[in-house]
Design an enzyme around this catalytic site. Structure first.
Site, PDB file in Angstrom:
ATOM      1  N   GLY A  24      21.617  19.720  22.932  1.00 15.55           N
ATOM      2  CA  GLY A  24      20.831  18.966  23.900  1.00 15.55           C
ATOM      3  C   GLY A  24      19.367  18.839  23.525  1.00 15.55           C
ATOM      4  O   GLY A  24      18.874  19.486  22.599  1.00 15.55           O
ATOM      5  N   LEU A  76      16.554  19.763  25.153  1.00 17.13           N
ATOM      6  CA  LEU A  76      15.717  20.944  25.351  1.00 17.13           C
ATOM      7  C   LEU A  76      15.837  21.895  24.172  1.00 17.13           C
ATOM      8  O   LEU A  76      14.833  22.401  23.660  1.00 17.13           O
ATOM      9  CB  LEU A  76      16.104  21.661  26.647  1.00 17.13           C
ATOM     10  N   LYS A  89      16.816  21.206  21.071  1.00 16.24           N
ATOM     11  CA  LYS A  89      16.291  20.612  19.835  1.00 16.24           C
ATOM     12  C   LYS A  89      14.766  20.552  19.829  1.00 16.24           C
ATOM     13  O   LYS A  89      14.132  20.823  18.805  1.00 16.24           O
ATOM     14  CB  LYS A  89      16.869  19.202  19.646  1.00 16.24           C
ATOM     15  N   HIS A 130       7.683  27.585  31.652  1.00 17.86           N
ATOM     16  CA  HIS A 130       6.896  27.566  30.418  1.00 17.86           C
ATOM     17  C   HIS A 130       5.385  27.505  30.675  1.00 17.86           C
ATOM     18  O   HIS A 130       4.596  27.840  29.799  1.00 17.86           O
ATOM     19  CB  HIS A 130       7.347  26.412  29.508  1.00 17.86           C
ATOM     20  N   LYS A 133       1.519  29.361  28.652  1.00 17.87           N
ATOM     21  CA  LYS A 133       0.363  28.646  28.102  1.00 17.87           C
ATOM     22  C   LYS A 133      -0.815  29.606  27.913  1.00 17.87           C
ATOM     23  O   LYS A 133      -1.057  30.486  28.736  1.00 17.87           O
ATOM     24  CB  LYS A 133      -0.027  27.477  29.013  1.00 17.87           C
ATOM     25  N   HIS A 148       5.453  25.021  38.366  1.00 18.29           N
ATOM     26  CA  HIS A 148       4.320  25.159  37.440  1.00 18.29           C
ATOM     27  C   HIS A 148       2.991  25.394  38.168  1.00 18.29           C
ATOM     28  O   HIS A 148       2.287  26.379  37.909  1.00 18.29           O
ATOM     29  CB  HIS A 148       4.179  23.908  36.571  1.00 18.29           C
ATOM     30  N   TYR A 202     -15.031  25.447  30.625  1.00 14.04           N
ATOM     31  CA  TYR A 202     -16.454  25.130  30.719  1.00 14.04           C
ATOM     32  C   TYR A 202     -16.936  25.264  32.160  1.00 14.04           C
ATOM     33  O   TYR A 202     -16.169  25.083  33.106  1.00 14.04           O
ATOM     34  CB  TYR A 202     -16.771  23.745  30.158  1.00 14.04           C
ATOM     35  N   MET A 203     -18.191  25.627  32.292  1.00 13.63           N
ATOM     36  CA  MET A 203     -18.827  25.782  33.590  1.00 13.63           C
ATOM     37  C   MET A 203     -19.864  24.679  33.757  1.00 13.63           C
ATOM     38  O   MET A 203     -20.800  24.566  32.960  1.00 13.63           O
ATOM     39  CB  MET A 203     -19.495  27.149  33.699  1.00 13.63           C
ATOM     40  N   SER A 231     -14.679  25.827  23.826  1.00 14.32           N
ATOM     41  CA  SER A 231     -13.540  25.027  23.383  1.00 14.32           C
ATOM     42  C   SER A 231     -12.764  25.831  22.352  1.00 14.32           C
ATOM     43  O   SER A 231     -13.318  26.269  21.343  1.00 14.32           O
ATOM     44  CB  SER A 231     -14.009  23.700  22.775  1.00 14.32           C
TER      45      SER A 231
END
Length: 516
Positions: A41, A43, A45, A213, A217, A275, A403-404, A425
């Site tokens: 399927g 997901l 792959k 997922h 992150k 999420h 960033y602020m 960054s």
């Protein structure tokens, strides 16, 4: 660099060795069998096999211990499966550097064909796993079996029964059997609880890894460190200083190719209930007593249980124009492709602070971020509040950054103020560091037995309790989706809701990523 950026020299990253020793799980030895169900399927792959290859390439999967099995209904050979996934494992830019590793990885993959409710198919799978375990001299260590269900939730119960009946770890020397299940975990509270009960009757909670997922992150995982390892934020992170919190997910494409599937769920079930709500927990939770997975998840559950019922007047639903043109979507569909909803947490830290969760498809940009907007400065002597508030922004994707937004004096002879930023960054600060994909991290956590970044059953239940009443009203047509143009910011009503909630937009301000 922009005028408001930090100057960040390239230097070695300092590590806290005591932290690593205390919280990294002990590495186990013995055979490791990773079984990907639904191996043919999309997901598997696009996500599962590439994550496994990257772990292998970085040395986290020992070829002397590991073997990977694909299981699906498709009648294909080992080599045909390898050919199917080969193109997803490396990009053209890095292909020459990874040729040898790719060849070795593909040799570790074996395919077994069979139905998802067939004893014979799973008996064949178990036989193949046993042969691997014998070849890897399991007698010298434990036997570990990890089953990754890259499958629709409808087949979780029969597959779980087959795994339990025929494919669990059989070593007398220890080891484990673990299963990984993907969202969606049901469509509402009742279906989620039914699914949890069916799987829970077969496996203990420490064996079940409900993967989201987003919890893998990099900057989501950074949230606890930012909040609890920096004195700067400790006194500010409350209702006395924070005006509102916004957690935003935008995609610049629609449901092309999966309209029928998406129409069963909608944007709230697909993105917000899982999420974005998980991110909210990390932003709002109290400090856990330790970094043990159960202590962290206990605090997340407390946040979810403190959320008061959602009011219809604090919800805006949208559906992009052209969504119903998809032949797999009903002509009268009310399924939202956009939603903004305000959650309110009834506790001492957050009473009165709106948490704005916003997600949409076919919008003007593709990005996800967290925005912590602070209150106005009392007694503003510079009369600059119309330029915008202080805002701590965590960019999750693309181009991870923090960033602020600050008000500073504009360079020149006049006393004029302007908004700028303190900027971290990741691509600039960590140029020589490869930031892992979410699935890599989460699969490695599963192998190590670390459940910190996975959803516990009571956590799942509490999340569905928040959204199920609203979802049922939407399903009945009591809350309508308003149309919005593709490539826009979404419905105008959503911006009006944000303004009503107290969010102050900084007009004219644009964050410019630093040039590498």
């Amino acid at each position: 660099m922009g005028s408001g950026q930090w100057h960040m020299e390239k230097r070695s990253t300092l590590k806290n060795d005591s932290f690593v020793k205390e919280y990294n799980p002990v590495t186990e030895t013995g055979s490791l069998s990773i079984i990907v169900l639904g191996a043919s399927g999309d997901l598997a792959k696009k996500k599962t096999f590439p994550a496994l290859f990257n772990l292998f390439h970085q040395g986290f999967l020992n070829p002397d211990e590991v073997h990977i099995f694909g299981y699906a209904r498709s009648k294909i050979t080992d080599e045909e499966l390898r050919d199917k996934i080969r193109g997803y494992l490396v990009d053209e830019k890095n292909a020459s550097k990874k040729t040898e590793a790719l060849s070795k990885f593909l040799k570790l993959i074996k395919y077994v064909s069979g139905p998802y409710d067939s004893e014979e198919g799973f008996k064949r799978l178990d036989k193949a796993i046993l042969e691997h375990e014998i070849s890897k001299k399991t007698a010298e260590g434990s036997s570990r079996r990890l089953f990754y269900l890259a499958l629709p939730p409808s087949v979780y119960p029969p597959v779980s029964k087959m795994i339990k009946a025929w494919c669990t770890n059989k070593s007398d020397l220890g080891g484990w059997t673990r299963i990984v299940v993907e969202k969606p975990f049901g469509k509402d509270l009742e279906s989620a609880e039914q699914l949890s009960s069916q799987i829970g009757a077969l496996f203990e909670e420490p064996q079940i890894y409900r993967i989201d997922h987003y919890l893998g992150k990099e900057l989501v995982q950074n949230m606890l460190v930012l909040r609890f390892a920096n004195r700067l934020f400790l006194p500010l992170w409350n209702r006395d200083n924070i005006a509102n919190v916004q957690i935003v997910f935008r995609e610049d494409f629609g449901t092309e190719g999966r309209g029928g599937y998406f129409d069963e769920y909608g944007i709230i079930r697909d993105i917000i209930q899982n999420h974005l709500l998980q991110v909210l927990c990390l932003v709002a939770m109290e400090k856990p007593i330790s970094l043990k997975p159960e202590h962290i998840r206990d605090e997340k559950v407390k946040v979810l249980q403190s959320v008061i019922p959602i009011k219809d007047e604090e919800v805006v639903l949208g559906q992009y124009e052209g969504y119903r043109d998809d032949p797999t979507v009903p002509n009268d569909s009310n399924t939202p492709t956009f939603a903004t909803t305000i959650l309110r947490i009834n506790n001492e830290r957050w009473e009165g602070v709106p948490f704005i969760l916003k997600a949409g498809k076919a919008m003007s940009s593709k990005k996800a971020d967290i925005r912590i907007q602070f209150k106005d400065v009392p007694g503003d002597i510079f009369k600059c509040q119309n330029q915008g508030r202080n805002e701590f922004v965590i960019r999750l994707q693309p181009s991870e950054a923090m960033y602020m937004k600050l008000t500073v004096k504009q360079p020149g002879l006049e006393m004029q103020t302007v908004q700028s930023e303190l900027d971290l960054s990741y691509k600039q600060r960590y140029q020589d560091v490869s930031i892992p994909e979410a699935y890599e991290r989460l699969i490695l956590d599963t192998i190590r037995g670390d459940q910190q970044h996975f959803v516990r059953r009571d956590e799942l239940k509490a999340a569905w309790e928040i959204f199920t009443p609203l979802l049922h009203r939407i399903d009945k047509g009591e809350v309508k989706s308003v149309p919005y143009k593709q490539g826009s910011r979404g419905p105008a009503e959503a911006d009006q809701l944000l303004k009503k909630a107290g969010y102050m937009q900084t007009h004219g301000y644009i964050w410019i990523p630093p040039t590498l």
